[in-house]
Design a protein around this motif. Structure first.
Motif, PDB file in Angstrom:
ATOM      1  N   VAL A  97       0.819  -1.212   0.000  1.00  0.00           N
ATOM      2  CA  VAL A  97       0.000   0.000   0.000  1.00  0.00           C
ATOM      3  C   VAL A  97       0.855   1.265   0.000  1.00  0.00           C
ATOM      4  O   VAL A  97       0.434   2.318  -0.504  1.00  0.00           O
ATOM      5  N   GLU A  98       2.099   1.178   0.516  1.00  0.00           N
ATOM      6  CA  GLU A  98       2.980   2.349   0.530  1.00  0.00           C
ATOM      7  C   GLU A  98       3.300   2.834  -0.879  1.00  0.00           C
ATOM      8  O   GLU A  98       3.750   3.973  -1.072  1.00  0.00           O
ATOM      9  N   GLU A  99       3.102   1.975  -1.884  1.00  0.00           N
ATOM     10  CA  GLU A  99       3.425   2.353  -3.249  1.00  0.00           C
ATOM     11  C   GLU A  99       2.275   3.074  -3.963  1.00  0.00           C
ATOM     12  O   GLU A  99       2.437   3.507  -5.111  1.00  0.00           O
ATOM     13  N   TRP A 100       1.127   3.199  -3.316  1.00  0.00           N
ATOM     14  CA  TRP A 100      -0.003   3.883  -3.948  1.00  0.00           C
ATOM     15  C   TRP A 100       0.395   5.256  -4.519  1.00  0.00           C
ATOM     16  O   TRP A 100       0.092   5.557  -5.680  1.00  0.00           O
ATOM     17  N   PRO A 101       1.073   6.116  -3.751  1.00  0.00           N
ATOM     18  CA  PRO A 101       1.418   7.441  -4.307  1.00  0.00           C
ATOM     19  C   PRO A 101       2.296   7.371  -5.553  1.00  0.00           C
ATOM     20  O   PRO A 101       2.250   8.258  -6.401  1.00  0.00           O
ATOM     21  N   TYR A 110      -4.230   7.478 -17.288  1.00  0.00           N
ATOM     22  CA  TYR A 110      -5.499   6.830 -17.624  1.00  0.00           C
ATOM     23  C   TYR A 110      -6.635   7.851 -17.683  1.00  0.00           C
ATOM     24  O   TYR A 110      -7.498   7.789 -18.563  1.00  0.00           O
ATOM     25  N   ARG A 111      -6.646   8.795 -16.763  1.00  0.00           N
ATOM     26  CA  ARG A 111      -7.720   9.798 -16.751  1.00  0.00           C
ATOM     27  C   ARG A 111      -7.656  10.693 -17.990  1.00  0.00           C
ATOM     28  O   ARG A 111      -8.671  11.234 -18.413  1.00  0.00           O
ATOM     29  N   SER A 112      -6.475  10.830 -18.561  1.00  0.00           N
ATOM     30  CA  SER A 112      -6.325  11.715 -19.715  1.00  0.00           C
ATOM     31  C   SER A 112      -6.798  11.073 -21.018  1.00  0.00           C
ATOM     32  O   SER A 112      -6.918  11.742 -22.039  1.00  0.00           O
ATOM     33  N   MET A 167      -8.795   2.014 -12.553  1.00  0.00           N
ATOM     34  CA  MET A 167      -7.642   2.578 -13.241  1.00  0.00           C
ATOM     35  C   MET A 167      -7.429   4.051 -12.874  1.00  0.00           C
ATOM     36  O   MET A 167      -6.299   4.515 -12.769  1.00  0.00           O
ATOM     37  N   TYR A 168      -8.519   4.758 -12.650  1.00  0.00           N
ATOM     38  CA  TYR A 168      -8.420   6.153 -12.272  1.00  0.00           C
ATOM     39  C   TYR A 168      -7.987   6.332 -10.822  1.00  0.00           C
ATOM     40  O   TYR A 168      -7.545   7.412 -10.433  1.00  0.00           O
ATOM     41  N   GLY A 169      -8.152   5.283  -9.998  1.00  0.00           N
ATOM     42  CA  GLY A 169      -7.781   5.384  -8.597  1.00  0.00           C
ATOM     43  C   GLY A 169      -8.912   5.789  -7.683  1.00  0.00           C
ATOM     44  O   GLY A 169      -8.696   5.969  -6.478  1.00  0.00           O
ATOM     45  N   GLU A 170     -10.126   5.903  -8.198  1.00  0.00           N
ATOM     46  CA  GLU A 170     -11.265   6.224  -7.341  1.00  0.00           C
ATOM     47  C   GLU A 170     -11.765   4.986  -6.607  1.00  0.00           C
ATOM     48  O   GLU A 170     -12.394   5.075  -5.558  1.00  0.00           O
ATOM     49  N   ASP A 184     -13.994  -1.427  -3.709  1.00  0.00           N
ATOM     50  CA  ASP A 184     -14.431  -0.471  -2.708  1.00  0.00           C
ATOM     51  C   ASP A 184     -13.877   0.905  -3.082  1.00  0.00           C
ATOM     52  O   ASP A 184     -12.949   1.020  -3.893  1.00  0.00           O
ATOM     53  N   LEU A 185     -14.438   1.936  -2.495  1.00  0.00           N
ATOM     54  CA  LEU A 185     -13.934   3.283  -2.735  1.00  0.00           C
ATOM     55  C   LEU A 185     -12.547   3.432  -2.122  1.00  0.00           C
ATOM     56  O   LEU A 185     -12.322   3.022  -0.977  1.00  0.00           O
ATOM     57  N   ALA A 186     -11.635   4.005  -2.870  1.00  0.00           N
ATOM     58  CA  ALA A 186     -10.273   4.196  -2.369  1.00  0.00           C
ATOM     59  C   ALA A 186     -10.271   5.027  -1.095  1.00  0.00           C
ATOM     60  O   ALA A 186      -9.520   4.744  -0.155  1.00  0.00           O
TER      61      ALA A 186
END
Length: 391
Positions: A97-101, A110-112, A167-170, A184-186
């Motif tokens: 989880v520390e690698e999320w950022p 992906y959002r672009s 993919m967007y991280g939401e 689940d929601l991030a």
């Protein structure tokens, strides 16, 4: 391509091989107290795959390093306590989880380009987010069904929407039930300390290149970039600030970089004899495997059966610091079936027998049956070693 500065050290091929083995968690005594979470932190990524022969690949990774780890503790280590997330790294991977950022650059990319190969009806994305917010973690089936009834990628609108949100991280995958992702929601599933996209692209890439270098020990530009599927130009842009140092490896045609900590002491120790998943990060990159071990490894699961050389899910044998053969395994009741065995000479017979018997015990089999052995003269000795190990 980046032009490397003068190398800080020259390594023999044997030193590079041992550095790679240590970096991947094989040389020296395994850290059993850290367990499966420790293996994941050490590797930085564990690849997921749908194929299950002896076990799924993400189970085989800690088994190769720690021995007969219970399969339930493996699943709990990966998908409980908010310690991990699932995302696109080398492929679909479990990540600490520390690698999320560090993957903010990929989420932004992906959002672009929002269409992502699938059209999505108006409102579908918002509906999925609203449902998750109201009902908590859900599978795609619970969100309205994963498929439209067609083949392969004929996903339903809700499945496309939730995968896009992933993919967007939401949205994050918090666990798997019968291999189905649970979403689940991030904002609800991840610790507040990591739930941000504050790092700019350059810092994300710098950190991922540094971590890949640590996990590999030593590697070429392609090796290190491939670990988290970065582009060569992305590697070039940040390697000078990554902390990795250029080295020369005898016999390698291309420049290499190493983790300074990997050069600080000579790799020592022994490792367990074991079978490797074809998706193990020690061997997942074919050119690197050939360069380090002189061993050609290719997953043939997606190769038409008549064209396979070593079998559907051939697992390399790691013994004595080298890859000494491979086996294509299967299970029939309480019997582990070695459908096809390839050995790098007679010295590989005893290690292969030991690895087969240990793997059989781990998955609850009490017998091992040999089918095809590529070198017929080694079939008898291998059968005898297996019988001795089972006795």
């Amino acid at each position: 391509m980046t032009s490397a500065p003068p190398p800080a050290a020259e390594l023999s091929t044997d030193q590079a091989r041992r550095i790679a083995l240590r970096a991947q968690g094989f040389l020296g005594a395994p850290d059993r107290r850290a367990g499966v979470p420790g293996v994941l932190r050490h590797l930085g990524a564990v690849q997921l795959d749908t194929i299950s022969v002896l076990a799924r690949s993400h189970e085989l990774i800690p088994y190769a390093r720690l021995g007969a780890v219970g399969r339930r503790p493996v699943e709990e280590a990966y998908w409980s306590g908010g310690r991990t997330f699932e995302y696109w790294s080398h492929a679909a991977c479990i990540l600490p989880v520390e690698e999320w950022p560090h993957f903010a650059f990929r989420r932004r990319a992906y959002r672009s380009r929002p269409h992502w190969h699938h059209d999505l009806p108006d409102g579908s994305y918002e509906t999925v987010i609203k449902q998750l917010r109201a009902e908590g973690p859900l599978t795609a089936t619970e969100l309205g069904g994963a498929k439209n009834g067609g083949e392969w990628w004929d996903w339903s609108a809700s499945k496309v929407a939730v995968e896009r949100a992933l993919m967007y991280g939401e949205v994050v995958c918090t666990e798997r039930h019968s291999w189905k992702r649970v979403y689940d929601l991030a904002e609800r599933a991840l610790p507040d300390a990591v739930l941000h996209d504050d790092l700019d692209d350059a810092e994300c890439l710098r950190r991922l290149v540094a971590l890949a270098g640590q996990s590999l020990g030593v590697g070429t530009r392609a090796d290190i970039a491939d670990y988290h599927r970065l582009k060569g130009e992305q590697f070039d842009a940040v390697v000078a600030d990554s902390g990795l140092v250029p080295v020369r490896v005898q016999g390698w045609a291309k420049p290499a970089w190493a983790d300074p900590a990997a050069l600080a002491s000579e790799p020592r120790g022994r490792h367990r004899t074991t079978l490797l998943s074809p998706f193990d990060s020690l061997v997942w990159e074919r050119a690197r495997t050939e360069r380090i071990f002189g061993f050609t490894h290719r997953l043939e699961a997606y190769v038409p059966k008549p064209k396979r050389i070593h079998g559907y899910f051939a697992m390399p044998l790691l013994a004595g610091g080298k890859l000494q053969g491979r086996v294509d395994p299967a299970r029939e009741g309480s019997t582990l079936v070695a459908r096809q065995v390839s050995l790098e000479g007679r010295k590989a017979v005893a290690p292969m027998a030991a690895a087969l018997v240990e793997a059989a015990s781990w998955v609850g089999c009490t017998d091992v049956r040999l089918e095809r052995v590529d070198a017929p003269e080694l079939r008898g000795p291998l059968a005898q070693e297996i019988a001795r190990a089972l006795a």
